[in-house]
Design a protein around this motif. Structure first.
Motif, PDB file in Angstrom:
ATOM      1  N   PHE A   1       0.836  -1.204   0.000  1.00  0.00           N
ATOM      2  CA  PHE A   1       0.000   0.000   0.000  1.00  0.00           C
ATOM      3  C   PHE A   1       0.876   1.261   0.000  1.00  0.00           C
ATOM      4  O   PHE A   1       0.618   2.200  -0.747  1.00  0.00           O
ATOM      5  CB  PHE A   1      -0.942   0.032   1.210  1.00  0.00           C
ATOM      6  N   CYS A   2       1.892   1.280   0.848  1.00  0.00           N
ATOM      7  CA  CYS A   2       2.763   2.455   0.932  1.00  0.00           C
ATOM      8  C   CYS A   2       3.437   2.745  -0.404  1.00  0.00           C
ATOM      9  O   CYS A   2       3.495   3.909  -0.834  1.00  0.00           O
ATOM     10  CB  CYS A   2       3.816   2.281   2.028  1.00  0.00           C
ATOM     11  N   LEU A   3       3.927   1.720  -1.054  1.00  0.00           N
ATOM     12  CA  LEU A   3       4.586   1.898  -2.349  1.00  0.00           C
ATOM     13  C   LEU A   3       3.624   2.526  -3.358  1.00  0.00           C
ATOM     14  O   LEU A   3       3.951   3.508  -4.030  1.00  0.00           O
ATOM     15  CB  LEU A   3       5.098   0.553  -2.870  1.00  0.00           C
ATOM     16  N   ARG A   4       2.435   1.992  -3.438  1.00  0.00           N
ATOM     17  CA  ARG A   4       1.437   2.491  -4.395  1.00  0.00           C
ATOM     18  C   ARG A   4       0.978   3.905  -4.034  1.00  0.00           C
ATOM     19  O   ARG A   4       0.871   4.776  -4.890  1.00  0.00           O
ATOM     20  CB  ARG A   4       0.240   1.524  -4.425  1.00  0.00           C
ATOM     21  N   LEU A   5       0.725   4.140  -2.752  1.00  0.00           N
ATOM     22  CA  LEU A   5       0.221   5.443  -2.327  1.00  0.00           C
ATOM     23  C   LEU A   5       1.283   6.533  -2.390  1.00  0.00           C
ATOM     24  O   LEU A   5       0.977   7.691  -2.682  1.00  0.00           O
ATOM     25  CB  LEU A   5      -0.368   5.346  -0.919  1.00  0.00           C
ATOM     26  N   PHE A   6       2.529   6.172  -2.131  1.00  0.00           N
ATOM     27  CA  PHE A   6       3.603   7.161  -2.222  1.00  0.00           C
ATOM     28  C   PHE A   6       3.658   7.745  -3.626  1.00  0.00           C
ATOM     29  O   PHE A   6       3.772   8.956  -3.808  1.00  0.00           O
ATOM     30  CB  PHE A   6       4.952   6.541  -1.853  1.00  0.00           C
ATOM     31  N   GLU A   7       3.561   6.903  -4.623  1.00  0.00           N
ATOM     32  CA  GLU A   7       3.593   7.369  -6.013  1.00  0.00           C
ATOM     33  C   GLU A   7       2.441   8.334  -6.287  1.00  0.00           C
ATOM     34  O   GLU A   7       2.611   9.318  -6.995  1.00  0.00           O
ATOM     35  CB  GLU A   7       3.524   6.183  -6.991  1.00  0.00           C
ATOM     36  N   TYR A   8       1.289   8.053  -5.728  1.00  0.00           N
ATOM     37  CA  TYR A   8       0.122   8.905  -5.967  1.00  0.00           C
ATOM     38  C   TYR A   8       0.253  10.254  -5.252  1.00  0.00           C
ATOM     39  O   TYR A   8      -0.018  11.310  -5.836  1.00  0.00           O
ATOM     40  CB  TYR A   8      -1.154   8.186  -5.514  1.00  0.00           C
ATOM     41  N   PHE A   9       0.637  10.241  -3.980  1.00  0.00           N
ATOM     42  CA  PHE A   9       0.611  11.465  -3.175  1.00  0.00           C
ATOM     43  C   PHE A   9       1.867  12.326  -3.295  1.00  0.00           C
ATOM     44  O   PHE A   9       1.855  13.474  -2.863  1.00  0.00           O
ATOM     45  CB  PHE A   9       0.344  11.130  -1.700  1.00  0.00           C
ATOM     46  N   LYS A  10       2.947  11.816  -3.883  1.00  0.00           N
ATOM     47  CA  LYS A  10       4.187  12.590  -3.911  1.00  0.00           C
ATOM     48  C   LYS A  10       4.057  13.888  -4.703  1.00  0.00           C
ATOM     49  O   LYS A  10       4.774  14.838  -4.431  1.00  0.00           O
ATOM     50  CB  LYS A  10       5.357  11.749  -4.420  1.00  0.00           C
ATOM     51  N   SER A  11       3.129  13.959  -5.655  1.00  0.00           N
ATOM     52  CA  SER A  11       2.967  15.179  -6.444  1.00  0.00           C
ATOM     53  C   SER A  11       1.872  16.086  -5.888  1.00  0.00           C
ATOM     54  O   SER A  11       1.542  17.095  -6.493  1.00  0.00           O
ATOM     55  CB  SER A  11       2.665  14.823  -7.898  1.00  0.00           C
ATOM     56  N   ARG A  12       1.317  15.746  -4.741  1.00  0.00           N
ATOM     57  CA  ARG A  12       0.263  16.545  -4.122  1.00  0.00           C
ATOM     58  C   ARG A  12       0.798  17.158  -2.830  1.00  0.00           C
ATOM     59  O   ARG A  12       1.869  16.818  -2.374  1.00  0.00           O
ATOM     60  CB  ARG A  12      -0.963  15.667  -3.868  1.00  0.00           C
ATOM     61  N   GLN A  13       0.045  18.022  -2.239  1.00  0.00           N
ATOM     62  CA  GLN A  13       0.465  18.671  -0.990  1.00  0.00           C
ATOM     63  C   GLN A  13       0.077  17.829   0.229  1.00  0.00           C
ATOM     64  O   GLN A  13      -0.299  18.367   1.260  1.00  0.00           O
ATOM     65  CB  GLN A  13      -0.162  20.067  -0.894  1.00  0.00           C
ATOM     66  N   LEU A  14       0.180  16.514   0.107  1.00  0.00           N
ATOM     67  CA  LEU A  14      -0.171  15.596   1.185  1.00  0.00           C
ATOM     68  C   LEU A  14       0.998  14.662   1.447  1.00  0.00           C
ATOM     69  O   LEU A  14       1.723  14.285   0.526  1.00  0.00           O
ATOM     70  CB  LEU A  14      -1.419  14.793   0.809  1.00  0.00           C
ATOM     71  N   ILE A  15       1.162  14.284   2.710  1.00  0.00           N
ATOM     72  CA  ILE A  15       2.291  13.462   3.130  1.00  0.00           C
ATOM     73  C   ILE A  15       1.782  12.097   3.585  1.00  0.00           C
ATOM     74  O   ILE A  15       0.869  11.994   4.401  1.00  0.00           O
ATOM     75  CB  ILE A  15       3.051  14.140   4.301  1.00  0.00           C
ATOM     76  N   LEU A  16       2.407  11.043   3.057  1.00  0.00           N
ATOM     77  CA  LEU A  16       2.089   9.663   3.424  1.00  0.00           C
ATOM     78  C   LEU A  16       2.979   9.244   4.579  1.00  0.00           C
ATOM     79  O   LEU A  16       4.206   9.415   4.511  1.00  0.00           O
ATOM     80  CB  LEU A  16       2.335   8.750   2.217  1.00  0.00           C
ATOM     81  N   LEU A  17       2.378   8.688   5.630  1.00  0.00           N
ATOM     82  CA  LEU A  17       3.127   8.255   6.810  1.00  0.00           C
ATOM     83  C   LEU A  17       2.621   6.881   7.241  1.00  0.00           C
ATOM     84  O   LEU A  17       1.449   6.556   7.051  1.00  0.00           O
ATOM     85  CB  LEU A  17       2.937   9.264   7.947  1.00  0.00           C
ATOM     86  N   SER A  18       3.516   6.096   7.831  1.00  0.00           N
ATOM     87  CA  SER A  18       3.097   4.772   8.313  1.00  0.00           C
ATOM     88  C   SER A  18       3.525   4.582   9.760  1.00  0.00           C
ATOM     89  O   SER A  18       4.430   5.266  10.257  1.00  0.00           O
ATOM     90  CB  SER A  18       3.674   3.668   7.422  1.00  0.00           C
ATOM     91  N   ALA A  19       2.874   3.641  10.424  1.00  0.00           N
ATOM     92  CA  ALA A  19       3.134   3.349  11.835  1.00  0.00           C
ATOM     93  C   ALA A  19       4.569   2.852  12.000  1.00  0.00           C
ATOM     94  O   ALA A  19       5.112   2.231  11.086  1.00  0.00           O
ATOM     95  CB  ALA A  19       2.146   2.305  12.341  1.00  0.00           C
ATOM     96  N   PRO A  20       5.166   3.139  13.129  1.00  0.00           N
ATOM     97  CA  PRO A  20       4.608   3.885  14.255  1.00  0.00           C
ATOM     98  C   PRO A  20       4.703   5.389  14.020  1.00  0.00           C
ATOM     99  O   PRO A  20       5.769   5.924  13.740  1.00  0.00           O
ATOM    100  CB  PRO A  20       5.470   3.458  15.434  1.00  0.00           C
ATOM    101  N   PHE A  21       3.556   6.055  14.098  1.00  0.00           N
ATOM    102  CA  PHE A  21       3.469   7.498  13.904  1.00  0.00           C
ATOM    103  C   PHE A  21       2.222   7.968  14.632  1.00  0.00           C
ATOM    104  O   PHE A  21       1.128   7.463  14.384  1.00  0.00           O
ATOM    105  CB  PHE A  21       3.378   7.818  12.398  1.00  0.00           C
TER     106      PHE A  21
END
Length: 156
Positions: free
Chosen positions: A16-36
């Motif tokens: 999921f992180c791999l797929r979502l990172f590609e999507y969100f990297k060009s937007r003003q949103l940051i992808l984070l995963s646990a522990p966070f």
């Protein structure tokens, strides 16, 4: 002592992180995963630390950069993803559902590895989650309409 999530959980999280990172990297949103830490104030409260009622560590969250500080995210993320462990507590699941809904998390995904599906909940204008039929092949985000995820790749 609580054990760490198992191999399947971590593989799904990574995919999921791999797929979502590609999507969100060009937007003003940051992808984070646990522990966070995600610090959630009470309903209609400010995002000041003294108004924080709950601290959670979702498996994955997507936050606006303005909500991030050195301690984590303060306020509702745009997207929260929880991957269920085999021995998850239905009470915990219900409590998190209510907490994310009340805090204003726009989209909430519950990943069920045992069923190889994802339950998707979107916050409506009245502040209540609307659910969709479980996604089993392709997941289509409502909040991010051009985001689709091939679940066969996630669960392989």
């Amino acid at each position: 002592m609580v054990s760490s999530p198992g191999t399947l959980h971590q593989c799904i999280l990574g995919r999921f992180c791999l797929r979502l990172f590609e999507y969100f990297k060009s937007r003003q949103l940051i992808l984070l995963s646990a522990p966070f830490d995600v610090r959630l104030p009470g309903k209609d409260q400010s995002t000041a630390d003294e108004d924080v009622l709950s601290v959670v560590q979702p498996d994955i969250c997507v936050c606006e950069e303005s909500k991030l500080d050195e301690r984590g995210c303060i306020g509702a993320p745009e997207l929260v993803i929880e991957i269920l462990l085999p021995d998850y507590s239905k009470t915990e699941l219900h409590n998190k559902f209510d907490l994310y809904q009340e805090s204003g998390v726009r989209e909430y995904w519950i990943v069920q590895p045992a069923y190889q599906n994802v339950l998707l909940f979107t916050l409506s204008t009245n502040g209540k989650y609307i659910d969709s039929k479980p996604a089993t092949e392709v997941l289509h985000s409502v909040t991010f309409p051009d985001l689709t995820i091939d679940l066969k790749e996630i669960f392989s």
